[in-house]
Design a protein around this motif. Structure first.
Motif: not given
Length: 69
Positions: A33-47
């Motif tokens: 994921g992306d910790e900086v943008a608070q994107i959870a692990p397991g989030t595909p790029f398209a999402a």
């Protein structure tokens, strides 16, 4: 297709595909994921949200290319 030919092409990218920024080479790994943008692990790029950008250089999603495994 070379890595540079698929810049901005995300329609047929598998959910687990890692993508690399064509500007600064930062890798987006869905498993992390992306910790900086608070994107959870397991989030595909398209999402990722449309306004998401490279956490290192601020490049838009369209500058990312799939990394061949």
């Amino acid at each position: 297709m070379s890595a540079f030919e698929n810049i901005g092409v995300r329609q047929d990218v598998a959910d687990v595909t890692r993508l690399e920024c064509g500007i600064c080479w930062t890798v987006y790994d869905p498993a992390d994921g992306d910790e900086v943008a608070q994107i959870a692990p397991g989030t595909p790029f398209a999402a990722l949200p449309e306004e998401w950008h490279c956490p290192n250089c601020d490049a838009p999603k369209s500058k990312f290319m799939a990394i061949e495994t």
